[in-house]
Structures are given as C-alpha cells and as structure tokens.
Design a protein around this motif. Structure first.
Motif, PDB file in Angstrom:
ATOM      1  N   UNK A  32      73.329 -17.075  19.978  1.00 46.33           N
ATOM      2  CA  UNK A  32      73.630 -16.786  21.062  1.00 46.33           C
ATOM      3  C   UNK A  32      74.902 -16.031  21.215  1.00 46.33           C
ATOM      4  N   UNK A  33      75.694 -16.183  20.248  1.00 40.93           N
ATOM      5  CA  UNK A  33      76.936 -15.352  20.162  1.00 40.93           C
ATOM      6  C   UNK A  33      76.658 -13.876  19.853  1.00 40.93           C
ATOM      7  N   UNK A  34      75.725 -13.540  18.935  1.00 41.43           N
ATOM      8  CA  UNK A  34      75.315 -12.323  18.641  1.00 41.43           C
ATOM      9  C   UNK A  34      74.744 -11.586  19.992  1.00 41.43           C
ATOM     10  N   UNK A  35      73.816 -12.216  20.722  1.00 49.04           N
ATOM     11  CA  UNK A  35      73.137 -11.717  21.785  1.00 49.04           C
ATOM     12  C   UNK A  35      74.345 -11.381  22.979  1.00 49.04           C
ATOM     13  N   UNK A  36      75.042 -12.351  23.044  1.00 44.32           N
ATOM     14  CA  UNK A  36      76.123 -12.400  24.204  1.00 44.32           C
ATOM     15  C   UNK A  36      76.881 -11.174  23.910  1.00 44.32           C
ATOM     16  N   UNK A  37      77.291 -11.035  22.490  1.00 44.10           N
ATOM     17  CA  UNK A  37      78.171  -9.739  21.967  1.00 44.10           C
ATOM     18  C   UNK A  37      77.408  -8.386  22.277  1.00 44.10           C
ATOM     19  N   UNK A  38      76.220  -8.389  22.179  1.00 45.11           N
ATOM     20  CA  UNK A  38      75.485  -7.313  22.316  1.00 45.11           C
ATOM     21  C   UNK A  38      75.420  -6.888  23.961  1.00 45.11           C
ATOM     22  N   UNK A  39      75.164  -7.854  24.668  1.00 48.36           N
ATOM     23  CA  UNK A  39      75.376  -7.731  26.138  1.00 48.36           C
ATOM     24  C   UNK A  39      76.627  -7.214  26.528  1.00 48.36           C
ATOM     25  N   UNK A  40      77.726  -7.718  26.041  1.00 48.27           N
ATOM     26  CA  UNK A  40      78.930  -7.438  26.544  1.00 48.27           C
ATOM     27  C   UNK A  40      79.446  -6.037  26.150  1.00 48.27           C
ATOM     28  N   UNK A  41      78.860  -5.677  24.817  1.00 49.46           N
ATOM     29  CA  UNK A  41      79.601  -4.453  24.201  1.00 49.46           C
ATOM     30  C   UNK A  41      78.606  -3.289  24.098  1.00 49.46           C
ATOM     31  N   UNK A  42      77.453  -3.490  24.244  1.00 48.56           N
ATOM     32  CA  UNK A  42      76.519  -2.274  23.842  1.00 48.56           C
ATOM     33  C   UNK A  42      75.750  -2.117  25.376  1.00 48.56           C
ATOM     34  N   UNK A  43      76.260  -2.222  26.478  1.00 51.13           N
ATOM     35  CA  UNK A  43      75.453  -2.166  27.787  1.00 51.13           C
ATOM     36  C   UNK A  43      74.483  -0.989  27.973  1.00 51.13           C
ATOM     37  N   UNK A  94      71.007  11.866  15.510  1.00 47.08           N
ATOM     38  CA  UNK A  94      71.251  13.131  16.674  1.00 47.08           C
ATOM     39  C   UNK A  94      70.528  12.776  17.878  1.00 47.08           C
ATOM     40  N   UNK A  95      69.406  11.756  17.702  1.00 49.53           N
ATOM     41  CA  UNK A  95      68.671  11.533  18.962  1.00 49.53           C
ATOM     42  C   UNK A  95      69.238  10.452  19.889  1.00 49.53           C
ATOM     43  N   UNK A  96      68.817  10.471  21.124  1.00 52.48           N
ATOM     44  CA  UNK A  96      69.450   9.203  21.890  1.00 52.48           C
ATOM     45  C   UNK A  96      68.942   7.827  21.324  1.00 52.48           C
ATOM     46  N   UNK A  97      67.766   7.792  20.819  1.00 52.40           N
ATOM     47  CA  UNK A  97      67.096   6.344  20.432  1.00 52.40           C
ATOM     48  C   UNK A  97      68.020   5.924  19.259  1.00 52.40           C
ATOM     49  N   UNK A  98      68.177   6.792  18.568  1.00 51.85           N
ATOM     50  CA  UNK A  98      68.669   6.300  17.162  1.00 51.85           C
ATOM     51  C   UNK A  98      70.149   6.315  16.938  1.00 51.85           C
ATOM     52  N   UNK A  99      70.918   7.039  17.750  1.00 49.25           N
ATOM     53  CA  UNK A  99      72.281   7.012  17.811  1.00 49.25           C
ATOM     54  C   UNK A  99      72.324   5.663  18.552  1.00 49.25           C
ATOM     55  N   UNK A 100      71.632   5.041  19.544  1.00 44.91           N
ATOM     56  CA  UNK A 100      71.912   3.816  20.277  1.00 44.91           C
ATOM     57  C   UNK A 100      71.999   2.683  19.404  1.00 44.91           C
ATOM     58  N   UNK A 101      70.552   2.895  18.627  1.00 46.89           N
ATOM     59  CA  UNK A 101      70.277   1.968  17.508  1.00 46.89           C
ATOM     60  C   UNK A 101      71.603   1.683  16.549  1.00 46.89           C
ATOM     61  N   UNK A 102      72.119   2.787  15.869  1.00 45.45           N
ATOM     62  CA  UNK A 102      73.091   2.776  15.117  1.00 45.45           C
ATOM     63  C   UNK A 102      74.491   2.186  15.594  1.00 45.45           C
ATOM     64  N   UNK A 103      74.530   2.232  16.877  1.00 41.65           N
ATOM     65  CA  UNK A 103      75.804   1.840  17.520  1.00 41.65           C
ATOM     66  C   UNK A 103      75.401   0.124  17.695  1.00 41.65           C
TER      67      UNK A 103
END
Length: 479
Positions: free
Chosen positions: A267-278, A126-135
């Motif tokens: 590089x694919x994984x990191x680009x995916x994170x930048x594109x989808x988890x900004x 329920x915290x911002x930090x751990x909800x962000x990590x889960x997503x």
C-alpha cells in the motif's frame, strides 16, 4: 547559462524570464514565418513547445531540427497561445547539438508496436511509454528504500555468485572460469570443480533469502534489493532470466506479522506512485485504454488508476489454502470447465487464473492465502502442527495473481534437517544455514517481491520485458 529541466519549466510562472533548455526534438511543424518545436528532455511525459521565428534562424538551420535531433534553446518564457500547457518558449538562440538522419532514425512520430520497440531497446527510452515506465521504476526504487529505512531496516547486499540453490529448483546459470575447450576431469570422469575459480561449482543466485536470514539473526530487520537469475527456458510474458527481487527478513516475526508488513509495504508503494507519478500514470492509463478499445467489455483491464486505488481502499482478505480450494472447486468456472487447469481438490498447485478468480470475482479484494501443503512449498518454510501444511503466504492482486510470496521460516533445527533430507537438499553443504538454528534461534519470517512484477501492476503493461530497460530472455542478451 545553466539548463533548466522541462519539468520545472512547465511548472514555472516566471513569465518573461530567460532560460536555457536542452533536449530531443519530438516533432517540428509550422510555416514560412514560424516553426513550432516539441522538445522533450526525459524529465516529464510532457513536451515543451518552442516557438522559432524562421526569419531569425533561417530555413537551413531549422531543416536540421528533425525528429530525434538534440538541440539547445535559449529564450523567453511566455504564456502559451495554444492548449495543453500554460507556457511556451520564444526562442532567441537555437543550436543543433546532434543531428539526426531522419531516413535512418527508427522512431518516427507515429505509433510503434511494443515488439518493434524491444528490437531497438537502446532507443526506446525516447518514447513516451518507456520514458514514463523508467520514471515510475525510479520512483518505486526510491519508495522501497524509503519504506524500509523509515522502519529501521538494514539494507544488505547478498551474493550474486553462490554455491546454493535457495529454491531447490535447479534452473541456475553456472559461473565458471574453466576452459570449456579443455575441461578438467576427476578420477570418476566428472568435472573437477576443484580446479575452478572458487574451488566448487557456483551459480548466479536465484534469491538472496538464505543469506538474508543470516543477517536477520544478528540485525533483526533487514532487506535485500538486488538482481536474481533463473535459467528457465520460458518465453512467456511473465518470465525474465534476469530480474530484481526485494526480500525482507525479520527476526521475531510470525506469519501474521509477515502478512501485516507485506500489506503495509504494498500500500505504501502504490500510494507513493499515485502521489509522485500522476502524469506518467495518467498517460499509461490512456495508453492501456487505447490498446484495449477493441476488446469486449469483460475482457478489458480495470482502469489503471482505479486498479491502484482498489488495492489501497480495501483490507486484504486472509484465508487458508484449504478454504480457497473449496471456493474454487465449487466455483462456476470450475464446474463449467472454464478454467484451463481444473481444480479437483486439495493439493492442486494454484495457477494465475485461480488466483485472479479469488481476487476479481469472488472476494473483489486483494487476497492473502496461507497454510499451503508442504509438498508444493520450499524446504525452509515452517511446518504447522498438523505436519501437513506450512506457514506460507501468497499475496494475490487483480489482473496479475501472485505478487508476493513468503513464509514464516523453520527455526527448529531437527525439523529443518528432516525437511531438507526429505526434499534432497544437501545438508552438509548448508551447514552455515543450519548453524543459525543451533545458536540462539528465534522465530523469523520474510517474503519476496519481484520488482518487475510490481511494475507490471503499477504501470498496466502486459509484458514483463517492457518494464525492465534491457530484458534478458532465452536466446536474447542484446544491448
């Protein structure tokens, strides 16, 4: 009316439309006329502001809208009168789904230490930090499967219970149904595992690699993504007893092919994170900056987004272990005794401090080290012609050191048997593994990526216990 997720509400421009939202209250503030409720449903790092008229709902109901309570709100979407978001919800009906006793609820609207949150891991989502990590974790799971699927790889579920030790480490959790109060013994007085469920000693797996190799010998390109276990009695910020591993195995791949795939994959994984988890990455970056604000400039981590782009924007440097040893041996930190583990010469087992020096100080690029001494690597790695080194590879990243370990596998039957005998691996028990070297053997390679280690890098967290929902560590199997 069906619930609309808050992430979709905040992207909406349908001003004046009626919607229903449900979630958990982060905060409630206001006066005798109007209350402002910050509502979050886990779909986004951002809260939705709900505006509730005190006269309409009454003070008695609104007093139940406490931090931690769950509520359902139907209302009209309106332009936000404040800053931080474009829309807010003007409440028409409000229902408290689940009350929350504020005197007992441990997650009050204040800063909590990560150590404290580990003690209440059942609530830290329920915290911002751990909800962000889960997503972010979810996004990376999806990206792993997406990458390999796009390349025609077959996902294989390898055994969790095994009779082999892929790494030869011996630090494994035993699996048994024997009565521990009345353990059967054989004539020699040793435990009679023939009486056990599987008829032999079994353990939780440390790796799916060996079984993955079997599949690659018929399917060519496969990958595993499953839980692995180490009974290492270590309480560091880098160790878990239960963690997840991604292990591709590819027939007809040599070491160079293996390195190419590992670099492309990361590089694919990191680009995916930048594109989808900004949004989540931006929050985690700000969290890290706040956490390290009192550190000296040279002790602070690289800014999170900048660090991820550092990997994307650089070709990975490739060099041999021997070349790396010479660089480290002649380095200023080594000569001045600043390394905790001094490099005296060939044969040294590289530590995180050495790996980070190569990446962050010397090359200022990600690094792939190859051709390690056979004495410090596993039995299944292919011997080079010098008979001293193996075709191993380790991918090194900033601030974390090794993130991937892999090798070209030994496909020569006689050489593999010799290595197994040399390293006291039971040849007879591994007949099934050796069979693949007798029946149409081909050059093949693979690597392992510890999923939680990847998440440490992508999220900027400093402790591996904070990137897995329910960490398993020595003396800790709570939740």
């Amino acid at each position: 009316m069906r619930r609309t997720k808050i992430t979709d509400v905040l992207k909406s421009d349908a001003i004046g439309s009626e919607i229903v939202v449900k979630g958990w209250v982060r905060t409630r503030r206001g006066n005798k006329q109007v209350n402002f409720i910050a509502l979050n449903d886990g779909s986004t790092i951002h809260n939705l502001q709900v505006v509730a008229d005190v006269e309409v709902f009454g003070e008695e109901l609104l007093r139940r809208v406490t931090t931690g309570a769950s509520i359902a709100v139907r209302g009209e979407l309106a332009p936000s009168q404040g800053t931080g978001q474009n829309v807010e919800l003007l409440a028409r009906t409000l229902e408290v789904i689940g009350d929350c006793d504020v005197n007992e609820y441990p997650l009050q609207p204040k800063k909590h230490s990560l150590e404290f949150l580990r003690e209440i891991a059942h609530l830290r989502f329920r915290t911002n930090t751990f909800s962000a990590i889960a997503r972010v974790r979810h996004a990376m799971i999806f990206a792993v499967h997406s990458f390999f699927s796009s390349k025609g790889f077959v996902n294989i579920h390898t055994p969790i219970i095994t009779a082999s030790d892929a790494e030869g480490a011996g630090e494994m959790f035993q699996v048994t149904t024997l009565d521990l109060e009345n353990i059967p013994r054989n004539e020699e007085g040793k435990i009679d595992f023939k009486e056990d469920f599987f008829g032999k000693a079994t353990n939780l797996t440390v790796s799916g690699q060996l079984e993955g190799e079997l599949a690659a010998m018929g399917l060519a390109d496969i990958y595993t993504f499953g839980p692995t276990f180490r009974a290492e009695n270590s309480n560091t910020s880098r160790h878990l007893a239960e963690f997840w591993m991604i292990e591709p195995e590819m027939a007809f791949y040599d070491l160079n092919d293996n390195m190419d795939l590992a670099e492309e994959f990361l590089k694919y994984l990191i680009q995916y994170a930048l594109d989808n988890c900004s949004d989540d990455l931006q929050f985690l970056s700000s969290r890290l900056e706040e956490e390290e604000k009192n550190k000296k400039a040279d002790e602070r981590s690289m800014e999170l987004i900048e660090k991820l782009k550092f990997v994307l924007n650089n070709e990975f440097i490739r060099l041999t272990y021997s070349e790396a040893i010479e660089i480290l041996k002649e380095s200023k930190p080594n000569k001045k005794g600043q390394f905790k583990y001094q490099i005296e010469g060939y044969g040294a087992d590289l530590q995180s401090e050495h790996e980070r020096y190569l990446v962050e100080k010397h090359f200022k690029k990600p690094v792939i080290l190859t051709d390690y001494p056979k004495e410090i690597k596993a039995f299944y790695m292919k011997l080079n012609d010098d008979n001293k080194t193996v075709r191993a590879m380790d991918v090194l990243f900033p601030q974390i050191g090794e993130i991937i370990g892999g090798s070209q596998r030994e496909e020569n039957y006689d050489k593999l048997v010799a290595r197994m005998q040399e390293m006291h691996i039971p040849v007879e028990e591994m007949w099934w593994y050796l069979d693949t070297r007798k029946f149409g053997a081909v050059p093949h390679s693979g690597f392992g990526l510890g999923f939680e280690r990847l998440l440490l890098f992508v999220t900027g967290m400093g402790n591996i216990r904070d990137v897995i929902p329910f960490p398993r560590t020595p003396k800790n199997a709570e939740f």
